[in-house]
Every structure is written in C-alpha cells, then in structure tokens.
Scaffold this active site. Structure first.
Site, PDB file in Angstrom:
ATOM      1  CG  ASP A  29      -1.992   1.036   1.157  1.00 23.59           C
ATOM      2  OD1 ASP A  29      -2.032   1.796   0.162  1.00 23.59           O
ATOM      3  OD2 ASP A  29      -2.804   1.122   2.096  1.00 23.59           O
TER       4      ASP A  29
ATOM      5  CB  CYS B 250      -6.632 -24.674  10.374  1.00 19.65           C
ATOM      6  SG  CYS B 250      -6.989 -24.379  12.115  1.00 19.65           S
TER       7      CYS B 250
ATOM      8  CB  CYS C 212      -9.420 -26.932  13.864  1.00 18.89           C
ATOM      9  SG  CYS C 212     -10.143 -25.307  14.214  1.00 18.89           S
TER      10      CYS C 212
ATOM     11  CG  HIS D 298      -9.053 -21.007  13.402  1.00 23.08           C
ATOM     12  ND1 HIS D 298      -9.627 -22.177  12.969  1.00 23.08           N
ATOM     13  CD2 HIS D 298     -10.068 -20.106  13.530  1.00 23.08           C
ATOM     14  CE1 HIS D 298     -10.933 -22.004  12.856  1.00 23.08           C
ATOM     15  NE2 HIS D 298     -11.223 -20.752  13.191  1.00 23.08           N
TER      16      HIS D 298
END
Lengths: 377, 377
Positions: free
Chosen positions: A95, A308, A311, A337
């Site tokens: 940016d 993921c 998890c 996650h």
C-alpha cells in the site's frame, strides 16, 4: 503497464457481478477472488512464510509507510529487496501509505506537490510525493504497488471529499508517469467518499489512465455497511472488466462475500490477524471469544468443520488456557486458524464461481452463521 | 521404580566424571546428556511441538505448581492428560513446584506435613503435601515426576539449610511411598545449600531410597558459579552410577559443559527461551544482543556456524527490525535459534563422549567463545 503482470478473467456475471479470475506475476499465480494477509512490518504477525504457504496464502500485503519509517527502504534495498528481507518469495502488494499518513501521522500538510507529515514513531518530518512513493515501492522490488492517495475520514465535508478525490486523481496520473521498473504493476486508488456520482466519475477517469488494476479506497472507515456496499456497487461497473479490482482494508467474512458479489477481486484486512491476537476466532458457525469461561473445559476444536493445524490438534480448553496465560502460542494458533478460515472462504467462493453456484454459496454462508447464532451464542 | 523407565549408562569416566547414557521411557528414548526446554504453562513459549521435534527436543519440562493453579490438574486430566492437552507425545518431566512455592508464592508456611501457600495469581490459599504432589503429577500422566522439596535461598542461615534438607529427605521417602502409577518415574531432590558435607549426606540418604533418578536442586540461586560447580562435584559421586542425574534450573552454555564434566545427565533452564524473548541470542562466538544498532544493516545470520531455520533464512538486520518493532515473530525465531544452539551443544557433547574426546571438546568450546569475544565484542 507492467510486463510481468496480467489478469485473465475466467468467468464474469456482468460489469458489477461476481467474477472468477487469475493474476499472473513473475513470482506466482494468484487465483481471484483472493484475500491478502497483512504484513505491515514485513511480517504477517506471528507467522513464518512457510506457515503462510501451508495455509494457502498466494500474495501478501505490506505497507510502504511503515517500512519507510522503520527499518527504511534503503536498508531493505541494500539487503536485496523486501522479498529476500522477509524470506517470502511469493507476490507482494504494498500500500502507498496514503491511508496511514491520513490516519496515523500527526501534523500532515497536503499541497498539490505532495504531503508533509510527522512520523508517529519519533515525530521526525517527512515529505512524500506520488513520484517518491512509486520510487520507494519500486526500490523494495514489490509485485504490485499503489499510487499515493488522500483518504478522507467519515463523515467528511463534501468539499473535502471532492478535493481529496481530485488530488488523488492527479497523483495517480503522476504516479503512472513516474514508473521506471516494468516488473512492478501499479494500481491507482478510486476515492470519492460516500458520493456515488463522484465515485463513478473517479472510476471512469482512473480507467482512462489504463492501469494494471484498480484499488477502491476510502471505505470501511466508519460508515454503515450498507453504504459501503453501495459505494462498491457504484464503482465496479465503471472499471475495466479485464483488470483486477482491489477493495482496500475490507473486511469481515460477510463483507468479503458481499464485495465479491459486487465484482471485487482482491482484499486485505487486519481483521483475521488482529482479532486472533485479541482472542476472537472466526468459525463456520460464527465468532468464538476464546477467553470465555465456557471454553475452559471444552475438548472440542474451535471449529469442527475446520481442517487447520490448530483445529486438528488443539482443544478450545487448551487455546483458552494459553490465551488466559498470555502465551504467545495462543496468538499464533488463533492467527493460523483465522487466516485459514479466510482463505477457505475465498476458496469456497472461487469454487462456487467456477461451478456457477455463487448465489447458492452466498445463501448457505448466511444460513450457517444463523445456525451458529442459535447453537453457540 | 517405574516399569516404563530405564537408564543405560553407555560410557562413564568415573563416579564424578562425564557420562554418556540413554533413558528409555514409554514415550521415547532420550540420549543423555540432554537439555529439556521449559514449558511452564504446558507450552514451550512461542513454539509448537512440531517446531520442538524439528530442532531435536527429546523431552520437555513442565511445572506442577503453575499447572495446578492454572488451568488446574483436574481440567487437564479430564481432557486426556498433559500430553494430549498440549499435543506433545514425547516424554515430559514435571517439576514438583517446590522451587516455585518458595520463590513465587507469598505467605508460605511449612510444617512437617506439607506446605500452605497463597497463589501468586489470585491470593487463594492452597495446601500441598508430598503425597498430593505425587498424585497431581500422576494425574497429569507425565513420564518423570519430582518429589516435593524445600529450596532455601542464597545466602541462607546454616540452620535453615539443614532443616530444609531434612524436610526434603523425609518428603522424598513419603513421595516414594505414595506412588500409585507405575508408568511414571520419580526423582527426589538433593538439597543441602552450599554445604558440601550436607550435600554428600543428602545424596547418600536419597540414594539409599532407590529412586529412578536423582535431581540436584537449590543451585543457581544466586551463588557464585564456582560454588555451584563445587556443590555438583560434592553430590554426583555419592549418587548411584546407574541412575540419571538432573541438575535443576541450570544454566548457561558454560554451566552445561561444566556440569556434564562433573557427571550430570539432564538439564533444564529458562535461559535460552527467556533470553530469546529479551533479544539475546547464543552463538558459537558468544552472545548477540539483537537490538544493537550494529546489526541494523547486517545481511549475515545470527551465527554463520548454525544450521537452524532462523540462521538459514533471516539476516541479523531482519531479526533486529522485528525485535525493534516488537513483532512476535522475533521472539519465535530467536527462541528457535537459542534452543537449537542448546540442543546442538548437547549433541556435540554426546558425540565427544562417544568418541572419548570430551576434554578436547571442552577446550575448543572455550577457545571459540574467546575468539568471538575478540571479533564481535
């Protein structure tokens, strides 16, 4: 136009409808719509580049304002450029710093020539022009750079919004003229506040300048969500269909779905990474605040539907324990996650677009979240 | 004696000389001498178990005092035990909390029965006995547990040191009698302050109780390094040669070399992990303080001789940038490096012991550090 950058529109549902595409850069292919994780200080907070690759990041975002102030563009250039500096060999978009100068830096002064501002770190004075901002991004060796823009706040007086848009347009033309490195693509920023007519005019004028792609800025600055969607709707139909569109700093999972529905291809936002560090996880059933006592003995994962690393291996009870103990691993596991959730959401949208079932995807997305609201609070 | 725990002494240079050995547990083999990274709150700070495995951690340490207070042993037990809770399937040793109770907890009261103390977190009152501390560690399902001990400070009056040693010995016998889980090995703690005679007596008395291994505690509590080495020297010859010896909370790379030279097999210390978070890296040429300006443009790695992930991919300039910007990745990359350095040091010592050249290894170790002092400050 950059020699190393191209966009292929694979599917489109009209000038302001959802699109499936592919950006090709010298450093890799980016399937769109895509979410870019934010690496403000040349690091996506808590993660390594290998972590990012493993969860499917195709491109990351960094910020010239922050890197210019610390450690300095010359330092990074001397060390072989931004990719080598941070050990990420995929595409990088930087940016321009327009938003940061107008939101972080005190005592900024805008002239036709450029902007003078003080560093939010040490108060030192700096002067940047559209030309120097292009040169700085080219010096970093990034793949996509953004023209310096002026981003008004919200709400803002009409005259200020008009003036900022006018300055941003002039600066875009000067940025285009200042390019020296053909490997780097350049996107201007369409401003125009909450004025649909002004956004349309700006988009048309920017389109006439023939850039590699187009950013939509000045949104998600405090306005109601519906107003933001309306501004996107006013902008996308005016942009060339064969160029990618990037909605800056947006947003929530809902925002991504709604903006894709309105023809946006690229996104960045600190939400998944920042919220992770604040203990908030995005799940298919809604948001989970991990510090809540209810998770203290919960053997289940954050999101049973998620594949993921976090998890697959850790219970909510463990994540809550880490978070309450202020363990750094908590921030890392939640960041992994949340980004996985965002990438998975984008993958789902791309698959739906490829199979001409985006409307059904969008309906199911809200359906799941509604169910989550009932079962998990 | 634990049914799942055994120690094989492969090489030994006498009762107080350096030794090469192998511990076998149900969860894996541990080549000794070994360094155990500290995972106070069921996490080795900043790292995942996969990170630890990749750099060669064979066993980690956690702490019953901290886990007892937060999130609670019953919680961890209900979630399947400590290994499953933290997703580490290798061996775990837990410290009894003796040291923490005497260094962290306010208002502690010791009786023959046990110790009453207030939590340093919330001021709540707790009573622990040698028996409950064994039961708590067994409930966590750890591989090696430590008897509750009383650890005097330094300096301490002779009478206090004698009384603490006496209590610790009685508690060791009671711990031994309280065992119920044959899978978990138990080590008592040899105390005795800075009194060599008392240390010898304690070691002999502990040895007579026939434990799986022996910890040496109450050192590295503020005393001069030479005094610490002398206390180790007074202790190791009195311990059974066919049982592993664990020097608690020690220490610097130099301390590890000197204690291995005196017959110690296991170590733990927060130094590599804590110093990493404070920006200090251990290298073959000495210590590097990463925030120093001199590293700001340095394209070289922390340690040219190091093969760790951090040294393979990142410059000192980048690490300094991350550290100065307080980026979490800095703590993670420095932790990885420091632990890799510690593991590599232990591997070097094991190889030297296997090849009967430990004396040469020890000489070279100091030689390198001396050179580092000249070239890097």
């Amino acid at each position: 136009m950059s020699q190393d950058f191209s966009f292929h529109l694979k599917k489109s549902q009209g000038p302001a409808g959802p699109r499936l595409g592919k950006i090709t850069t010298a450093r890799g292919v980016i399937e769109t719509p895509v979410f870019m994780p934010v690496g403000t200080y040349a690091t996506v907070k808590t993660l390594t580049p290998e972590d990012l690759q493993e969860i499917g990041a195709a491109i990351i975002l960094s910020n010239i304002y922050h890197l210019y102030l610390r450690p300095g563009v010359e330092t990074i250039q001397a060390l072989g450029g931004l990719h080598r500096f941070m050990h990420w060999d995929g595409p990088i978009l930087t940016d321009s710093g327009g938003y940061q100068i107008f939101s972080l830096a005190p005592l900024r002064t805008i002239t036709a020539e450029g902007v003078t501002f003080r560093s939010h770190l040490d108060g030192s004075s700096h002067f940047l022009t559209p030309e120097t901002v292009v040169a700085l991004q080219e010096a970093l060796g990034v793949d996509i750079m953004i023209c310096l823009d002026e981003c008004p706040g919200y709400p803002a007086p009409e005259a200020e919004v008009r003036r900022a848009a006018e300055v941003t347009l002039k600066w875009a033309a000067r940025s285009q003229a200042a390019r020296e490195r053909p490997q780097t693509a350049l996107f201007p920023v369409v401003q125009g506040g909450m004025m649909p007519e002004l956004r349309r005019d700006q988009a048309q004028a920017m389109a006439a300048l023939d850039f590699d792609g187009y950013a939509i800025g000045g949104l998600s600055v405090g306005e109601p969500t519906e107003l933001m969607y309306a501004m996107v709707e006013a902008t996308t139909p005016e942009l060339p269909e064969d160029k990618p569109r990037y909605l800056m700093g947006v947003g929530t999972p809902e925002d991504l779905v709604e903006a894709v529905a309105r023809g946006v291809d690229l996104f960045d936002c600190v939400l998944p990474t920042r919220n992770a560090r604040n203990g908030m996880a995005f799940t298919t059933n809604g948001r989970v605040v991990i510090k809540n006592t209810m998770h203290g003995a919960d053997p289940g994962p954050l999101d049973p539907a998620c594949g993921c690393y976090t998890c697959r291996h850790y219970s909510r009870a463990y994540l809550r324990h880490l978070y309450v103990a202020r363990e750094i691993l908590a921030y890392r596991l939640l960041t992994l996650h949340n980004l996985y959730y965002y990438f998975n959401l984008m993958t789902g949208m791309r698959q739906a677009l490829a199979q001409d079932r985006f409307a059904a995807f969008r309906r199911d997305f809200y359906q799941n979240r509604h169910q989550g609201g009932n079962t998990r609070g």
